[in-house]
Design a protein around this motif. Sequence first.
Motif, PDB file in Angstrom:
ATOM      1  N   MET A 133       0.841  -1.541  -0.088  1.00 28.77           N
ATOM      2  CA  MET A 133      -0.554  -0.428   0.018  1.00 28.77           C
ATOM      3  C   MET A 133       0.731   1.346  -0.159  1.00 28.77           C
ATOM      4  O   MET A 133       0.692   2.659  -0.911  1.00 28.77           O
ATOM      5  N   LYS A 134       1.999   0.648   0.669  1.00 32.78           N
ATOM      6  CA  LYS A 134       2.974   2.288   0.748  1.00 32.78           C
ATOM      7  C   LYS A 134       2.806   2.756  -0.889  1.00 32.78           C
ATOM      8  O   LYS A 134       3.882   3.895  -0.708  1.00 32.78           O
ATOM      9  N   ALA A 135       4.316   1.700  -1.251  1.00 38.69           N
ATOM     10  CA  ALA A 135       4.520   1.411  -2.795  1.00 38.69           C
ATOM     11  C   ALA A 135       3.283   2.178  -3.397  1.00 38.69           C
ATOM     12  O   ALA A 135       3.557   3.255  -4.374  1.00 38.69           O
ATOM     13  N   LEU A 136       2.484   2.236  -3.274  1.00 43.91           N
ATOM     14  CA  LEU A 136       1.433   2.463  -4.003  1.00 43.91           C
ATOM     15  C   LEU A 136       0.802   3.695  -4.185  1.00 43.91           C
ATOM     16  O   LEU A 136       1.064   4.507  -4.492  1.00 43.91           O
ATOM     17  N   GLY A 137       1.076   4.569  -2.348  1.00 46.02           N
ATOM     18  CA  GLY A 137       1.041   5.336  -1.955  1.00 46.02           C
ATOM     19  C   GLY A 137       1.844   6.760  -2.578  1.00 46.02           C
ATOM     20  O   GLY A 137       1.670   8.058  -3.237  1.00 46.02           O
ATOM     21  N   ASN A 138       3.224   5.593  -3.144  1.00 52.22           N
ATOM     22  CA  ASN A 138       4.308   6.504  -3.430  1.00 52.22           C
ATOM     23  C   ASN A 138       4.009   6.880  -4.827  1.00 52.22           C
ATOM     24  O   ASN A 138       4.520   8.456  -5.179  1.00 52.22           O
ATOM     25  N   LEU A 139       3.314   6.721  -5.581  1.00 48.26           N
ATOM     26  CA  LEU A 139       2.868   6.789  -6.859  1.00 48.26           C
ATOM     27  C   LEU A 139       2.318   8.304  -6.856  1.00 48.26           C
ATOM     28  O   LEU A 139       2.802   8.839  -8.205  1.00 48.26           O
ATOM     29  N   GLU A 194       8.555  -2.777 -11.529  1.00 47.76           N
ATOM     30  CA  GLU A 194       8.856  -3.584  -9.843  1.00 47.76           C
ATOM     31  C   GLU A 194       7.717  -3.626  -9.470  1.00 47.76           C
ATOM     32  O   GLU A 194       7.171  -4.754  -8.636  1.00 47.76           O
ATOM     33  N   LEU A 195       6.354  -2.732  -9.049  1.00 47.91           N
ATOM     34  CA  LEU A 195       5.745  -3.348  -8.443  1.00 47.91           C
ATOM     35  C   LEU A 195       4.372  -4.469  -8.932  1.00 47.91           C
ATOM     36  O   LEU A 195       4.097  -5.220  -8.104  1.00 47.91           O
ATOM     37  N   SER A 196       4.079  -3.770 -10.458  1.00 45.36           N
ATOM     38  CA  SER A 196       3.470  -4.781 -11.028  1.00 45.36           C
ATOM     39  C   SER A 196       4.807  -6.210 -10.853  1.00 45.36           C
ATOM     40  O   SER A 196       4.068  -7.191 -10.951  1.00 45.36           O
ATOM     41  N   ASN A 197       5.856  -6.291 -10.721  1.00 48.34           N
ATOM     42  CA  ASN A 197       6.260  -8.018 -10.696  1.00 48.34           C
ATOM     43  C   ASN A 197       6.570  -8.433  -9.418  1.00 48.34           C
ATOM     44  O   ASN A 197       6.111  -9.803  -8.630  1.00 48.34           O
ATOM     45  N   ASP A 198       6.250  -7.961  -7.985  1.00 47.79           N
ATOM     46  CA  ASP A 198       5.385  -7.685  -6.343  1.00 47.79           C
ATOM     47  C   ASP A 198       4.344  -8.136  -6.338  1.00 47.79           C
ATOM     48  O   ASP A 198       4.298  -9.516  -5.985  1.00 47.79           O
ATOM     49  N   PRO A 244       2.790  -7.294 -16.863  1.00 48.75           N
ATOM     50  CA  PRO A 244       3.784  -8.546 -16.316  1.00 48.75           C
ATOM     51  C   PRO A 244       4.219  -9.740 -16.786  1.00 48.75           C
ATOM     52  O   PRO A 244       5.228  -9.738 -17.134  1.00 48.75           O
ATOM     53  N   ARG A 245       3.244 -10.053 -18.155  1.00 51.42           N
ATOM     54  CA  ARG A 245       3.622 -11.343 -19.015  1.00 51.42           C
ATOM     55  C   ARG A 245       4.288 -10.311 -20.294  1.00 51.42           C
ATOM     56  O   ARG A 245       4.406 -11.162 -21.537  1.00 51.42           O
ATOM     57  N   GLY A 246       3.816  -9.486 -20.940  1.00 53.12           N
ATOM     58  CA  GLY A 246       5.202  -8.519 -21.441  1.00 53.12           C
ATOM     59  C   GLY A 246       4.002  -8.518 -22.338  1.00 53.12           C
ATOM     60  O   GLY A 246       2.894  -8.307 -22.657  1.00 53.12           O
ATOM     61  N   GLY A 247       4.306  -8.341 -23.744  1.00 55.31           N
ATOM     62  CA  GLY A 247       3.399  -8.214 -25.395  1.00 55.31           C
ATOM     63  C   GLY A 247       3.251  -6.342 -25.122  1.00 55.31           C
ATOM     64  O   GLY A 247       3.455  -5.456 -24.641  1.00 55.31           O
ATOM     65  N   ALA A 248       2.692  -6.075 -26.733  1.00 55.53           N
ATOM     66  CA  ALA A 248       1.356  -5.163 -27.257  1.00 55.53           C
ATOM     67  C   ALA A 248       0.825  -4.698 -26.424  1.00 55.53           C
ATOM     68  O   ALA A 248       0.056  -5.570 -25.677  1.00 55.53           O
ATOM     69  N   VAL A 268       7.164  -5.492 -18.652  1.00 53.17           N
ATOM     70  CA  VAL A 268       7.242  -6.390 -16.627  1.00 53.17           C
ATOM     71  C   VAL A 268       8.491  -7.177 -18.094  1.00 53.17           C
ATOM     72  O   VAL A 268       8.234  -8.423 -18.368  1.00 53.17           O
ATOM     73  N   ARG A 269      10.331  -7.642 -17.683  1.00 54.58           N
ATOM     74  CA  ARG A 269      10.584  -8.190 -17.843  1.00 54.58           C
ATOM     75  C   ARG A 269      11.563  -8.700 -16.380  1.00 54.58           C
ATOM     76  O   ARG A 269      10.751  -8.546 -15.196  1.00 54.58           O
TER      77      ARG A 269
END
Length: 557
Positions: A1-7, A28-32, A80-84, A106-107
């Motif tokens: 939640m803190k990471a979302l708030g930082n955005l 980074e957040l999407s990967n988490d 998160p899974r890549g793609g256009a 996201v790689r």
Amino acid sequence: MKALGNLYRRRIEPGRVGSPELARNLAELSNDVRREVGVLIDRRGRVISVSVADAKGTEFPDLRMGENRLSGFHLLHTHPRGGALSKGDLSTLFLKRLDAVSAIEVRNEGQPGLVHTAHLTPPGTVGEEEDWRILPPVPAFQIDEFDLGAQVQALEEEIARAARTRVAKKDHERAILVQIDQGEFDAEERLDELAELARTAGAEVVHRELVFRRNLKPGTLVGAGKLEELTSRAYHLDADLLIFGQELGAAQAREIEAATGLKIIDRTQLILDIFALHAQGVESRLQVELAQLRYMKPRLLGAGAALSRIGGGGGSAGGGAIGTRGPGETKLELDRRRINDRLSFLEKQLEGVAQRREERRKGRERNAVPVISIVGYTNAGKSTLLNAFTHAAEEPRRVLAENKLFATLRPTSRQGYLEGIGPVVLTDTVGFIRDLPKDLTRAFRSTLEEIGDADVLLHVVDAASPGADTRLDAVNRILEDLGFRDMPTVVALNKADAANPEALDRELERTGGIAVSALKNRGLAELKEALADAVSGVQRAELARQEEARALAAQYQ
């Protein structure tokens, strides 16, 4: 939640898609969380909302963009899974009229990869098959090199320029028609009739859509995919009105409007609008207003601010956009009590009109003048036939006869003459239509009930248009509902000069009618003879009844 708030505290340079730092944070957040994460950014570079969802699930503010501009937001989210860019991304771009939509691949270990961006194109752009243009992907560290601000400014200038050109050329509202086919044999005919109704109301039909759907969707009837397709078509055809052939509930109309951004009306509202446009006499105006208030009452209650878009028409016959003519804004915004008061007032006014009509009927009865009521489907040529019968070629005796639906709304009587009978009264009635809205049926019941005072019915059928048999049956069903189906009736197959000979022969055999052309005065002598025979039969029956009554009275004496 803190990471979302930082955005929310991230700020990018105005006019840019994003920044390398923001792209890295999102990846980074999407990967988490192993889900798509998106931010909505305004033109000042501020993050307006953060959503852990795909493009369609993104949280959007109340977007109130004008007709000639975009929403003022662009969406930057992750894959998160890549793609256009996905179909959902592009659909959201179009439906929300976003400045742009971008997807960050996201790689492994949450590193941002290529960034894919798309923006809208002006309607009618040459060489563009879609509603958007997809730009070549760029690495995340180059995300801030594309000048989105300049692109948006140029795009809105082009949209506004095209809109000014269209307004200069456009005299009517441009409408897309939607008729749902649930397996009916006459679905295409109903769509044709809807087009004729729209034309009569003053709309320019730019596209007609027949949608086959056995089971209707509860909220939107046709489903989100079809609505998206219709929205895209409206964008390219510069249509601002979507007309459904089925009656829509208040919630359905609001949901479809929210999904498309277009003005939504249904067949019932379209017919009410035509009645409001053509109503001339006091009685017609009262009946139309009564029907419109009954129709709008359940749609007004709880509608709240949604009513602010409904504009008054300046009177029943006034101008204004389709669907807004009639009572006007002030009446449509009445609360329940005031609406009921207005309905009661209108009903009392109509009672007075009915009493005056009853007095005129009694006067005709005292004079023993036979009455012939002309009934038939709308635009069958009833008024033209009345003019031909009574030789009323010029004003003031001439009855309005136009190639439009519901040109005649109030009963009009003229005196004619039948050989062997003498003077007769011919009454032109309001045109019938299949599935007549129940509010209109109730409002015009007093008018239609006057048919029962006639001695003979003259049922006029348009023989030149396909589906004459279904229209004849529709009128007969209404007559049966009113209790007039068993009255002496003469069928006139009008417009015989333009009819298909084989189809005309079939209808003549099926109905036992008489082929006529009111416009070219053909077959009128045969029709008058048939009417004289029918009136004579009624008179003989009446004399026999009176003789029987006198004999019965003498027996009791």
